[in-house]
Design an enzyme around this catalytic site. Structure first.
Site, PDB file in Angstrom:
ATOM      1  N   TYR A  54      48.845  -3.677  37.313  1.00  0.00           N
ATOM      2  CA  TYR A  54      49.722  -3.766  36.138  1.00  0.00           C
ATOM      3  C   TYR A  54      50.539  -2.489  35.995  1.00  0.00           C
ATOM      4  CZ  TYR A  54      51.123  -3.565  31.240  1.00  0.00           C
ATOM      5  OH  TYR A  54      51.848  -3.421  30.083  1.00  0.00           O
TER       6      TYR A  54
ATOM      7  N   VAL B 235      48.916  -0.981  21.599  1.00  0.00           N
ATOM      8  CA  VAL B 235      49.542  -1.745  20.522  1.00  0.00           C
ATOM      9  C   VAL B 235      48.560  -2.821  20.069  1.00  0.00           C
ATOM     10  CG1 VAL B 235      51.549  -3.103  19.821  1.00  0.00           C
ATOM     11  CG2 VAL B 235      51.788  -1.364  21.604  1.00  0.00           C
TER      12      VAL B 235
END
Length: 258
Positions: A161, A196
Site C-alpha cells: 500500500y 483518519v
C-alpha cells in the site's frame, strides 16, 4: 470559493469517509458534484440531506478498477453536466499483508495498483482532456494520498500500500510537469493524511483481529484526523489564488508519532 460556484467537481470513492466529507463541503460551497463509487446508495442519501445547499450532488455507480466504466463515467458527465472542472482522486484502499509471507496476495497487489494508481492516472487524464476541450484553464486536480507515500511504515502489513502511495507522490510531480509542458494553468495538488477516523483500517485488515485491536487501542490514545479535516484542506487548495500552486499538504494527528 466564489469562482467555483456552479462548476463541476468529480469525487471518486465518494460513498463514505473522506470522499463523503469532500462531497458535502463542495456542495455547500455551490459546486455541482459527481460522486462515484461502486455502491451509490450512501451517496444518494447524502445528496438528499443536501437538497437545500447551494450546489447539487449526483451519484454515479462506477467500479474504478475497470477502464470501460471510468470512460463511461466521463461520457455521462459530458452529456449531463458538461465536463469536469475539479477532479478529486480520493478512491483508494489497502489490502493488509506482507510482501514475503504466506499471506502475500498477488491479486491484492494488482487490485491496489488498479485503484490507487491506474484509476487515478486515467481519471486525471480524462479530466484534463475535458478541461482543455472546453477551454478551461483554471481547473484543479487533487490526489488524496497518504503519509505512507512519504515514509515506509514500520510493520509488514502496509508495505505494498505504501508503495502505491509513493507512486502517487511521483505522479503528482509528473502531472505538474506535464501540465506546464501543455502551457496550461490547470493545477495539481496532493493531500497526505496520517491516521483518519474512517473504516479504511477495518477494510484493509480483513480478519486480522490482532492488528484491528491494535488500531482500536491506538485511537483510544490519540484523537485521529476527521474526514472533515481533509475536506477543509481541499477547500483551502481550491481557495488559493491562481498564481499559487499547493503541491502536497502533509497532515497527521497532533499525537501521532510517525
Amino acid at each position: 470559493m466564489d469562482r467555483w460556484v456552479g462548476r463541476v467537481a468529480l469525487v471518486t470513492g465518494a460513498s463514505v469517509g473522506i470522499g463523503a466529507a469532500i462531497c458535502q463541503k463542495l456542495v455547500e460551497c455551490g459546486l455541482v458534484v459527481v460522486g462515484c463509487a461502486r455502491n451509490v446508495d450512501k451517496i444518494r442519501k447524502l445528496g438528499e440531506g443536501l437538497e437545500s445547499a447551494k450546489g447539487k450532488l449526483h451519484a454515479y455507480q462506477c467500479d474504478l478498477s475497470k477502464e470501460d466504466e471510468i470512460l463511461s463515467l466521463f461520457e455521462w458527465i459530458k452529456s449531463n453536466v458538461g465536463g469536469v472542472d475539479v477532479c478529486i482522486n480520493n478512491a483508494g484502499f489497502g489490502d493488509y499483508g506482507s510482501l514475503l509471507g504466506p499471506e502475500a496476495s498477488v491479486s491484492g497487489w494488482k487490485s491496489m495498483l488498479d485503484v490507487n494508481v491506474v484509476a487515478l492516472c486515467l481519471c486525471t487524464k480524462e479530466s484534463v482532456n475535458s478541461m482543455r476541450q472546453r477551454g478551461v484553464d483554471d481547473g484543479q486536480i487533487i490526489h488524496i494520498s497518504s503519509l505512507s507515500g512519504h515514509r515506509v511504515p514500520i510493520g509488514p502489513g502496509n508495505h505494498f500500500y505504501s508503495a502505491t502511495k509513493f507512486c502517487v507522490r511521483s505522479l503528482t510531480e509528473g502531472h505538474r510537469q506535464e501540465l506546464k509542458e501543455l502551457r496550461t494553468n490547470i493545477r495539481v495538488a496532493a493531500i497526505s493524511p496520517g491516521f483518519v477516523a474512517t473504516d479504511f483500517f477495518t477494510n484493509a485488515l480483513h480478519s486480522d483481529n490482532t492488528s484491528a485491536q491494535n488500531i482500536t487501542e491506538l485511537f483510544t490514545t490519540m484523537k485521529p484526523i476527521e474526514p472533515v479535516d481533509v475536506a477543509d484542506a481541499v477547500i483551502y487548495i481550491l481557495s488559493t489564488p491562481a498564481h499559487v500552486q499547493v503541491h502536497d499538504i502533509m497532515m497527521r494527528p497532533t499525537q501521532q508519532k510517525t
